[in-house]
Design an enzyme around this catalytic site. Structure first.
Site, PDB file in Angstrom:
ATOM      1  CB  SER A 144       1.388 -34.798  -0.871  1.00 43.10           C
ATOM      2  OG  SER A 144       1.707 -35.448  -2.081  1.00 43.10           O
ATOM      3  NE  ARG A 213      13.112 -39.290  -2.547  1.00 44.85           N
ATOM      4  CZ  ARG A 213      12.109 -38.828  -1.834  1.00 44.85           C
ATOM      5  NH1 ARG A 213      10.860 -39.121  -2.173  1.00 44.85           N
ATOM      6  NH2 ARG A 213      12.318 -38.067  -0.763  1.00 44.85           N
ATOM      7  CG  ASP A 305       2.171 -28.745  -6.208  1.00 45.34           C
ATOM      8  OD1 ASP A 305       2.806 -29.573  -6.884  1.00 45.34           O
ATOM      9  OD2 ASP A 305       1.623 -29.030  -5.126  1.00 45.34           O
ATOM     10  CG  HIS A 338       4.002 -31.492  -4.129  1.00 47.63           C
ATOM     11  ND1 HIS A 338       2.641 -31.299  -3.980  1.00 47.63           N
ATOM     12  CD2 HIS A 338       4.268 -32.722  -3.595  1.00 47.63           C
ATOM     13  CE1 HIS A 338       2.106 -32.354  -3.396  1.00 47.63           C
ATOM     14  NE2 HIS A 338       3.059 -33.234  -3.146  1.00 47.63           N
ATOM     15  CG  ASP A 339       9.080 -31.452  -1.293  1.00 49.70           C
ATOM     16  OD1 ASP A 339       8.108 -32.229  -1.259  1.00 49.70           O
ATOM     17  OD2 ASP A 339      10.252 -31.836  -1.431  1.00 49.70           O
TER      18      ASP A 339
END
Length: 357
Positions: A144, A213, A305, A338-339
């Site tokens: 990332s 967040r 993603d 994405h994680d």
């Protein structure tokens, strides 16, 4: 093992790409494994947006952000390589950032902290590697936001490393992703406690940071994972306007959890550094910048993603190939989206090993 710290740029200030300068920059870093006699097994790990200098805890029960990937015999083999990881410039985990005390005023930088970009972060990392007297890196690895740092290392210091591994990061951020970051910034700066960034003597902008967040978490996950984990399940004690669904409760928890470990100003600065990243800055064009890369470059894309989308990774792949970069490219789906580069070890193990061998 406590985080190590060093103060750099004591004799001369770091000139920042967007103007201004910083001196006496404190850098928090950690190392793992043993540097061999030839100093040929060193690897720099570049952390993602909200990471820190501790991706791995060998023996004290804590869990680092790359805990599953590091250790003897694992993809990041601590028995074979010597790893260095530092908190980025602008961070809030030991490296000089907006919450640090400005030695000229004796107060936190706050709103006076200068604008930084990835290029500035990489200059500080290079100063750390020089301080550690490491003449060459076997690899620079990041996921990332860390993948952008790894790319810039290859552009700035083409003879300094053998391998680059970029996990789940395109060469530039898409308009949609910049839009997500804009909404997150607006949540923070419109919190009544933000005070233009000078909130350190009062109450921090916790509501805004928590909301930011929560939005970020939705870009890191996939609809598949959320459906499997929560579906449309509700809470027994759910509140109509609050956490009525389980997925809402999960996001609220993640937002509150984040407050204990991160600073709002750092989040703002690093989000903008993410937006602004362009490896061609300071060069004639993108081709000229990427043509400097000599390291073997591994690029990994997760097809679902939601933040760094496949179309953007395909564009990055094409640009690297057009520049003549020695490229290994992989793409595959993962429920983690994405994680995945942080948690889906089985999918990344072989690809990381191939990028290092």
């Amino acid at each position: 093992m406590a985080v190590q710290k060093v103060t750099l740029f004591n004799d001369r200030p770091l000139s920042l790409m967007f103007g201004g300068e910083l001196d006496h920059i404190e850098v928090a870093y950690q190392t793992y494994g043993t540097l061999n006699a030839e100093k040929s097994n060193a690897i720099l790990l570049c952390h993602a947006l909200t990471g820190d200098a501790e991706p791995y805890f060998p023996d004290n029960g804590q869990s680092g952000w790359w805990q599953q990937f590091m250790g003897d015999g694992l993809a990041f083999d601590t028995a074979k390589y010597f790893f260095i990881c530092s908190n980025v410039l602008g961070g809030c985990k030991g490296t000089t950032g907006p919450s640090s005390v400005n030695p000229k005023t004796g107060k936190p930088f706050g709103s006076t902290f200068p604008n930084i970009i990835v290029q500035d972060i990489v200059h500080v990392q290079k100063a750390l590697i020089d301080y550690l007297a490491i003449p060459h890196l076997h690899a620079v690895i990041g996921g990332s936001f860390g993948g952008m740092q790894a790319t810039q290392w290859a552009v700035y210091y083409p003879d300094f490393m053998d391998n680059i591994i970029n996990l789940c990061s395109s060469l530039t951020l898409s308009a949609e992703a910049i839009g997500f970051n804009h909404v997150m910034r607006q949540a923070i700066i419109n919190d009544p406690h933000f005070c233009h960034g000078d909130y350190y003597e009062g109450e921090p902008p916790e509501k805004g940071l928590a909301i930011a967040r929560m939005l970020g978490m939705l870009t890191y996950r996939t609809d598949i994972q959320l459906a499997k984990a929560f579906g449309r399940a509700t809470k027994a004690e759910g509140v109509y306007w609050g956490d009525y669904f389980q997925v809402e409760s999960y996001l609220t928890y993640q937002g509150k959890k984040f407050l204990g470990r991160f600073d709002a100003n750092t989040y703002l600065h690093l989000l903008r550094a993410l937006d602004l990243y362009d490896p061609s800055l300071g060069f004639e064009n993108m081709h000229a910048a990427l043509s400097r890369i000599k390291a073997r470059y591994t690029l990994v894309s997760v097809t679902n993603d939601q933040l760094f989308k496949q179309v953007d990774l395909h564009k990055s792949k094409a640009l690297l190939e057009q520049a003549g970069v020695n490229l290994l490219y992989y793409e595959f789906p993962s429920d983690y989206g994405h994680d995945a580069f942080l948690v889906d070890y089985d999918s990344f193990d072989g690809k990381i090993r191939a990028g290092l061998e």
